[in-house]
Design a protein around this motif. Structure first.
Motif, PDB file in Angstrom:
ATOM      1  N   GLU A  10     -10.801   4.908  13.986  1.00  6.28           N
ATOM      2  CA  GLU A  10     -11.226   3.567  13.582  1.00  6.28           C
ATOM      3  C   GLU A  10     -10.459   2.470  14.312  1.00  6.28           C
ATOM      4  N   SER A  11      -9.366   2.828  14.972  1.00  3.64           N
ATOM      5  CA  SER A  11      -8.664   1.837  15.786  1.00  3.64           C
ATOM      6  C   SER A  11      -9.361   1.639  17.135  1.00  3.64           C
ATOM      7  N   TRP A  12     -10.306   2.532  17.472  1.00  2.92           N
ATOM      8  CA  TRP A  12     -10.988   2.461  18.765  1.00  2.92           C
ATOM      9  C   TRP A  12     -12.492   2.264  18.662  1.00  2.92           C
ATOM     10  N   VAL A  13     -13.092   2.776  17.596  1.00  5.39           N
ATOM     11  CA  VAL A  13     -14.553   2.699  17.445  1.00  5.39           C
ATOM     12  C   VAL A  13     -14.895   2.182  16.061  1.00  5.39           C
ATOM     13  N   THR A  14     -16.122   1.756  15.901  1.00  8.68           N
ATOM     14  CA  THR A  14     -16.580   1.236  14.620  1.00  8.68           C
ATOM     15  C   THR A  14     -16.393   2.287  13.527  1.00  8.68           C
ATOM     16  N   HIS A  19     -18.804  -6.825  18.201  1.00 16.06           N
ATOM     17  CA  HIS A  19     -17.927  -7.338  17.149  1.00 16.06           C
ATOM     18  C   HIS A  19     -17.167  -6.152  16.575  1.00 16.06           C
ATOM     19  N   PHE A  20     -15.862  -6.157  16.761  1.00 14.08           N
ATOM     20  CA  PHE A  20     -15.028  -5.021  16.372  1.00 14.08           C
ATOM     21  C   PHE A  20     -13.721  -5.551  15.809  1.00 14.08           C
ATOM     22  N   GLN A  21     -13.373  -5.100  14.619  1.00 13.20           N
ATOM     23  CA  GLN A  21     -12.125  -5.501  13.956  1.00 13.20           C
ATOM     24  C   GLN A  21     -11.975  -7.026  13.923  1.00 13.20           C
ATOM     25  N   ASP A  22     -13.008  -7.677  13.441  1.00 15.18           N
ATOM     26  CA  ASP A  22     -13.023  -9.128  13.227  1.00 15.18           C
ATOM     27  C   ASP A  22     -12.899  -9.967  14.486  1.00 15.18           C
ATOM     28  N   ALA A  23     -13.241  -9.404  15.629  1.00 17.56           N
ATOM     29  CA  ALA A  23     -13.198 -10.168  16.874  1.00 17.56           C
ATOM     30  C   ALA A  23     -14.300  -9.675  17.809  1.00 17.56           C
ATOM     31  N   TRP A  24     -14.742 -10.566  18.672  1.00 23.72           N
ATOM     32  CA  TRP A  24     -15.719 -10.195  19.687  1.00 23.72           C
ATOM     33  C   TRP A  24     -14.988  -9.608  20.882  1.00 23.72           C
TER      34      TRP A  24
END
Length: 179
Positions: free
Chosen positions: A32-36, A159-164
């Motif tokens: 989850e640190s790398w992918v949705t 959009h990943f971890q609250d950022a584009w």
């Protein structure tokens, strides 16, 4: 140095269910640190069983091919070809993930190489596509070591971890098999 020749790619089967669930749970935070992130409901026996059945149906339909990467019978990663598009294009999208404790030892490079043999051999695909965020230097290196070439970049595409985040686009064609 690990013995990369002992790696195997095998389609998931119901016999893999307990080990696959354990692998996914063990690596959940890392992945989850790398992918949705997957839905929390995914991390249960029933959901993994359904995912294995879905993978088998997709294989039969020639729409996707999922494999477990195993080292001496132990699951160390997953690799897949999705969005198989035939006729005319004979292409698919590559995705893979290697368990955290197996990273940095050449396993991902070898797993992708094995998948390329399958894709350009038995599956008779012509082109594979893949994406990576620019921050994922390990994934980019794996693709480059396997002859993938970057052909594009899109800004703020995911959009990943609250950022584009930007996305890099890679391709590998069968004609580059000796590259």
């Amino acid at each position: 140095m690990p013995d990369l020749d002992r790696l195997q790619l095998l389609p998931p089967s119901s016999a893999d269910l307990p080990a696959l669930l354990a692998f996914e749970l063990e690596n959940r935070t890392y992945f989850e640190s790398w992918v949705t992130a997957r839905a929390p409901s995914y991390y249960h026996h029933e959901a993994i069983a359904a995912a294995i059945e879905q993978a088998q149906r997709e294989r039969e339909k020639d729409s996707a091919y999922q494999y477990l990467a195993k080292l001496d019978g132990q699951i160390i990663g997953r690799v897949n070809l999705t969005a198989v598009t035939r006729p005319y294009f004979n292409k698919a999208t590559l995705g893979y993930r290697i368990g955290e404790r197996f990273g940095g030892r050449g396993y991902a490079t070898r797993v992708v190489a094995l998948l390329l043999e399958e894709a350009f051999g038995a599956l008779e695909l012509w082109r594979l596509e893949a994406t990576a965020r620019p921050q994922n230097l390990g994934s980019i290196a794996v693709m480059q070591r396997n002859g993938f070439r970057q052909y594009g970049r899109s800004e703020k595409a995911m959009h990943f971890q609250d950022a584009w985040s930007d996305l890099l686009y890679f391709e590998r064609r069968k004609e580059h098999a000796s590259a």
